[in-house]
Design a protein around this motif. Structure first.
Motif, PDB file in Angstrom:
ATOM      1  N   PRO A  43       0.816  -1.220   0.000  1.00 39.89           N
ATOM      2  CA  PRO A  43       0.000   0.000   0.000  1.00 39.89           C
ATOM      3  C   PRO A  43       0.845   1.264   0.000  1.00 39.89           C
ATOM      4  O   PRO A  43       2.003   1.264   0.423  1.00 39.89           O
ATOM      5  CB  PRO A  43      -0.808  -0.133   1.301  1.00 39.89           C
ATOM      6  CG  PRO A  43      -0.029  -1.068   2.163  1.00 39.89           C
ATOM      7  CD  PRO A  43       0.657  -2.016   1.238  1.00 39.89           C
ATOM      8  N   GLY A  44       0.256   2.351  -0.483  1.00 43.01           N
ATOM      9  CA  GLY A  44       0.891   3.660  -0.418  1.00 43.01           C
ATOM     10  C   GLY A  44       1.456   4.171  -1.715  1.00 43.01           C
ATOM     11  O   GLY A  44       1.871   5.331  -1.798  1.00 43.01           O
ATOM     12  N   TRP A  45       1.478   3.322  -2.748  1.00 42.59           N
ATOM     13  CA  TRP A  45       2.104   3.702  -4.011  1.00 42.59           C
ATOM     14  C   TRP A  45       1.051   3.865  -5.103  1.00 42.59           C
ATOM     15  O   TRP A  45       0.185   3.025  -5.275  1.00 42.59           O
ATOM     16  CB  TRP A  45       3.136   2.662  -4.436  1.00 42.59           C
ATOM     17  CG  TRP A  45       4.206   2.461  -3.415  1.00 42.59           C
ATOM     18  CD1 TRP A  45       4.280   1.482  -2.478  1.00 42.59           C
ATOM     19  CD2 TRP A  45       5.347   3.304  -3.193  1.00 42.59           C
ATOM     20  NE1 TRP A  45       5.391   1.640  -1.693  1.00 42.59           N
ATOM     21  CE2 TRP A  45       6.071   2.751  -2.106  1.00 42.59           C
ATOM     22  CE3 TRP A  45       5.831   4.455  -3.806  1.00 42.59           C
ATOM     23  CZ2 TRP A  45       7.246   3.325  -1.627  1.00 42.59           C
ATOM     24  CZ3 TRP A  45       7.000   5.035  -3.334  1.00 42.59           C
ATOM     25  CH2 TRP A  45       7.697   4.467  -2.260  1.00 42.59           C
ATOM     26  N   GLY A  46       1.175   4.962  -5.876  1.00 44.20           N
ATOM     27  CA  GLY A  46       0.225   5.213  -6.951  1.00 44.20           C
ATOM     28  C   GLY A  46       0.621   4.591  -8.262  1.00 44.20           C
ATOM     29  O   GLY A  46      -0.234   4.347  -9.127  1.00 44.20           O
ATOM     30  N   ALA A  47       1.899   4.319  -8.455  1.00 40.54           N
ATOM     31  CA  ALA A  47       2.401   3.696  -9.686  1.00 40.54           C
ATOM     32  C   ALA A  47       3.817   3.222  -9.426  1.00 40.54           C
ATOM     33  O   ALA A  47       4.524   3.759  -8.566  1.00 40.54           O
ATOM     34  CB  ALA A  47       2.383   4.680 -10.858  1.00 40.54           C
ATOM     35  N   VAL A  68       1.764  -0.680 -13.136  1.00 37.60           N
ATOM     36  CA  VAL A  68       3.189  -0.943 -13.353  1.00 37.60           C
ATOM     37  C   VAL A  68       3.557  -0.678 -14.805  1.00 37.60           C
ATOM     38  O   VAL A  68       2.907  -1.183 -15.730  1.00 37.60           O
ATOM     39  CB  VAL A  68       3.529  -2.419 -13.017  1.00 37.60           C
ATOM     40  CG1 VAL A  68       4.984  -2.727 -13.389  1.00 37.60           C
ATOM     41  CG2 VAL A  68       3.285  -2.705 -11.541  1.00 37.60           C
ATOM     42  N   VAL A  69       4.602   0.106 -15.028  1.00 33.44           N
ATOM     43  CA  VAL A  69       5.209   0.245 -16.346  1.00 33.44           C
ATOM     44  C   VAL A  69       6.632  -0.298 -16.241  1.00 33.44           C
ATOM     45  O   VAL A  69       7.373   0.053 -15.323  1.00 33.44           O
ATOM     46  CB  VAL A  69       5.192   1.709 -16.848  1.00 33.44           C
ATOM     47  CG1 VAL A  69       5.873   2.668 -15.888  1.00 33.44           C
ATOM     48  CG2 VAL A  69       5.821   1.806 -18.238  1.00 33.44           C
ATOM     49  N   VAL A  81       2.582 -11.676 -18.067  1.00 28.22           N
ATOM     50  CA  VAL A  81       1.630 -12.750 -17.764  1.00 28.22           C
ATOM     51  C   VAL A  81       1.108 -12.612 -16.335  1.00 28.22           C
ATOM     52  O   VAL A  81      -0.104 -12.734 -16.072  1.00 28.22           O
ATOM     53  CB  VAL A  81       2.291 -14.129 -17.976  1.00 28.22           C
ATOM     54  CG1 VAL A  81       1.419 -15.242 -17.383  1.00 28.22           C
ATOM     55  CG2 VAL A  81       2.531 -14.384 -19.466  1.00 28.22           C
ATOM     56  N   ALA A  82       2.012 -12.343 -15.389  1.00 32.99           N
ATOM     57  CA  ALA A  82       1.618 -12.224 -13.984  1.00 32.99           C
ATOM     58  C   ALA A  82       0.687 -11.034 -13.763  1.00 32.99           C
ATOM     59  O   ALA A  82      -0.297 -11.125 -13.018  1.00 32.99           O
ATOM     60  CB  ALA A  82       2.853 -12.087 -13.102  1.00 32.99           C
ATOM     61  N   LEU A  83       0.966  -9.896 -14.415  1.00 36.64           N
ATOM     62  CA  LEU A  83       0.128  -8.711 -14.245  1.00 36.64           C
ATOM     63  C   LEU A  83      -1.222  -8.888 -14.929  1.00 36.64           C
ATOM     64  O   LEU A  83      -2.260  -8.466 -14.400  1.00 36.64           O
ATOM     65  CB  LEU A  83       0.856  -7.479 -14.790  1.00 36.64           C
ATOM     66  CG  LEU A  83       2.140  -7.094 -14.042  1.00 36.64           C
ATOM     67  CD1 LEU A  83       2.863  -5.974 -14.773  1.00 36.64           C
ATOM     68  CD2 LEU A  83       1.838  -6.680 -12.601  1.00 36.64           C
ATOM     69  N   ASP A  84      -1.205  -9.513 -16.106  1.00 34.49           N
ATOM     70  CA  ASP A  84      -2.461  -9.815 -16.804  1.00 34.49           C
ATOM     71  C   ASP A  84      -3.373 -10.667 -15.932  1.00 34.49           C
ATOM     72  O   ASP A  84      -4.573 -10.412 -15.815  1.00 34.49           O
ATOM     73  CB  ASP A  84      -2.181 -10.559 -18.115  1.00 34.49           C
ATOM     74  CG  ASP A  84      -1.990  -9.630 -19.301  1.00 34.49           C
ATOM     75  OD1 ASP A  84      -2.503  -8.494 -19.256  1.00 34.49           O
ATOM     76  OD2 ASP A  84      -1.334 -10.038 -20.271  1.00 34.49           O
ATOM     77  N   PRO A 107      -3.268  -2.817 -14.098  1.00 33.61           N
ATOM     78  CA  PRO A 107      -2.949  -1.959 -15.247  1.00 33.61           C
ATOM     79  C   PRO A 107      -1.446  -1.924 -15.470  1.00 33.61           C
ATOM     80  O   PRO A 107      -0.675  -1.723 -14.524  1.00 33.61           O
ATOM     81  CB  PRO A 107      -3.477  -0.581 -14.821  1.00 33.61           C
ATOM     82  CG  PRO A 107      -4.495  -0.867 -13.759  1.00 33.61           C
ATOM     83  CD  PRO A 107      -3.998  -2.089 -13.042  1.00 33.61           C
ATOM     84  N   HIS A 108      -1.017  -2.127 -16.710  1.00 38.62           N
ATOM     85  CA  HIS A 108       0.421  -2.212 -16.946  1.00 38.62           C
ATOM     86  C   HIS A 108       0.786  -1.895 -18.387  1.00 38.62           C
ATOM     87  O   HIS A 108      -0.059  -1.922 -19.284  1.00 38.62           O
ATOM     88  CB  HIS A 108       0.939  -3.614 -16.595  1.00 38.62           C
ATOM     89  CG  HIS A 108       0.367  -4.693 -17.459  1.00 38.62           C
ATOM     90  ND1 HIS A 108      -0.862  -5.274 -17.199  1.00 38.62           N
ATOM     91  CD2 HIS A 108       0.837  -5.303 -18.581  1.00 38.62           C
ATOM     92  CE1 HIS A 108      -1.113  -6.186 -18.118  1.00 38.62           C
ATOM     93  NE2 HIS A 108      -0.098  -6.221 -18.976  1.00 38.62           N
ATOM     94  N   ASP A 109       2.062  -1.616 -18.563  1.00 38.20           N
ATOM     95  CA  ASP A 109       2.680  -1.428 -19.876  1.00 38.20           C
ATOM     96  C   ASP A 109       4.077  -2.023 -19.752  1.00 38.20           C
ATOM     97  O   ASP A 109       4.952  -1.449 -19.098  1.00 38.20           O
ATOM     98  CB  ASP A 109       2.737   0.056 -20.230  1.00 38.20           C
ATOM     99  CG  ASP A 109       3.491   0.338 -21.526  1.00 38.20           C
ATOM    100  OD1 ASP A 109       3.969  -0.619 -22.176  1.00 38.20           O
ATOM    101  OD2 ASP A 109       3.618   1.525 -21.885  1.00 38.20           O
ATOM    102  N   VAL A 110       4.267  -3.194 -20.332  1.00 42.25           N
ATOM    103  CA  VAL A 110       5.552  -3.896 -20.264  1.00 42.25           C
ATOM    104  C   VAL A 110       6.121  -4.006 -21.666  1.00 42.25           C
ATOM    105  O   VAL A 110       5.419  -4.420 -22.596  1.00 42.25           O
ATOM    106  CB  VAL A 110       5.390  -5.299 -19.648  1.00 42.25           C
ATOM    107  CG1 VAL A 110       6.744  -6.025 -19.606  1.00 42.25           C
ATOM    108  CG2 VAL A 110       4.798  -5.217 -18.244  1.00 42.25           C
TER     109      VAL A 110
END
Length: 242
Positions: free
Chosen positions: A132-136, A157-158, A177-180, A185-188
C-alpha cells in the motif's frame, strides 16, 4: 517545425530523509506536484541516477532519491541492500518508506507518490508495487519477485527490459503474464537492441568492469531509451497525474 524552448531545469538539493542522505529534484514553477521515490541501481546514487531524477523533475514530478549505501562501508551496504531485497524487509525498505512519507507530507507534493527503480532498484519497485501507499511503479530491468503472488493488488506498473540482457531473459514476458492474470494496469516492453542499464545516459561502471559490460551489452542504448522514457512519462501522467 521550430523546436520550442527547453524545459526549465529543476532545482536540486541534498537533504536527509529518515536516517540517510538523498538527492532532491524540484520542478521549476509552482506546485504541488506528484512525487516519485527513485531507487538507485547496484552502482549506487551516482550521476546517472541524479540525471534520471532531474529528468523526471523537468517532466513535472517532485523526486527524491535516497542513498541506500550510506549506512556504512559501501560493500557492506551493498550486501545488506541486496539481502533486504531478497527477503522483502530491512533497512533499505525502511529508507524507501521514509522517503515516501517525506514526499507525501511535503506541501509541494499532491500526496500521490510513485516509485521508480533501475536495476536493483527495479527489483525494489516491483516488490513495493504490491504494497500500500504507491500510486504507480516504474520498473527498469528489475529482477522479478520470487513469487508472482506478491503482485496481488499491485498498483499500476510500467516496465522496460532489454532483449540482450542475458541475466533477465524472458522477464518481460513473465511479468506481463503475472500482471495480466491479476488485472493490474500495466505497460511492459522489451527492446531487442538494448541490454541492461540501457536507460543510463553514460556508462559509469568501474573501469575494470567495462570490457565485460561491452561483452554483455550493458550500458546506454539511446533509441530504446527514448521510447522507454516516452512510455514512462505517459504512464505516470495517466496514473499519478501532474
Amino acid at each position: 517545425m521550430t523546436a520550442g524552448p527547453p524545459a526549465p531545469g529543476p532545482s536540486t538539493a541534498s537533504v536527509t530523509v529518515g536516517e540517510v542522505p538523498a538527492h532532491l529534484a524540484v520542478p521549476a514553477g509552482e506546485g504541488p506536484w506528484p512525487g516519485l521515490v527513485l531507487v538507485h541501481e547496484a552502482f549506487g546514487l551516482d550521476d546517472n541516477m541524479r540525471a534520471h531524477a532531474d529528468r523526471l523533475a523537468r517532466a513535472g514530478y517532485l523526486v527524491i532519491a535516497p542513498d541506500l549505501y550510506s549506512r556504512g562501508r559501501r560493500v557492506t551496504c551493498l550486501r545488506a541492500t541486496f539481502a533486504a531485497l531478497s527477503r522483502g524487509s530491512g533497512a533499505a525498505f525502511d529508507d524507501i518508506e521514509a522517503a515516501r512519507s517525506w514526499l507525501a507530507g511535503d506541501e509541494r507534493c499532491t500526496g500521490r507518490v510513485g516509485v521508480i527503480g533501475f536495476c536493483m532498484g527495479g527489483g525494489f519497485a516491483l516488490v513495493l508495487a504490491g504494497r500500500p501507499g504507491w500510486g504507480a511503479a516504474v520498473v527498469n530491468y528489475g529482477m522479478l519477485p520470487a513469487t508472482p503472488d506478491s503482485l496481488d493488488g499491485a498498483c499500476p506498473v510500467v516496465a522496460s527490459y532489454g532483449g540482450r540482457d542475458s541475466g533477465l531473459r524472458g522477464a518481460a514476458e513473465k511479468l506481463e503474464v503475472a500482471l495480466d492474470a491479476r488485472g493490474v494496469p500495466h505497460d511492459v516492453a522489451e527492446y531487442p537492441r538494448a541490454g541492461h542499464s540501457f536507460l543510463n545516459p553514460e556508462d559509469l561502471s568501474p573501469w575494470w568492469l567495462r570490457p565485460a559490460s561491452r561483452f554483455l551489452h550493458i550500458g546506454p542504448e539511446p533509441d530504446s531509451a527514448r521510447d522507454a522514457w516516452r512510455r514512462i512519462e505517459a504512464f505516470l501522467d495517466e496514473h499519478l497525474g501532474r
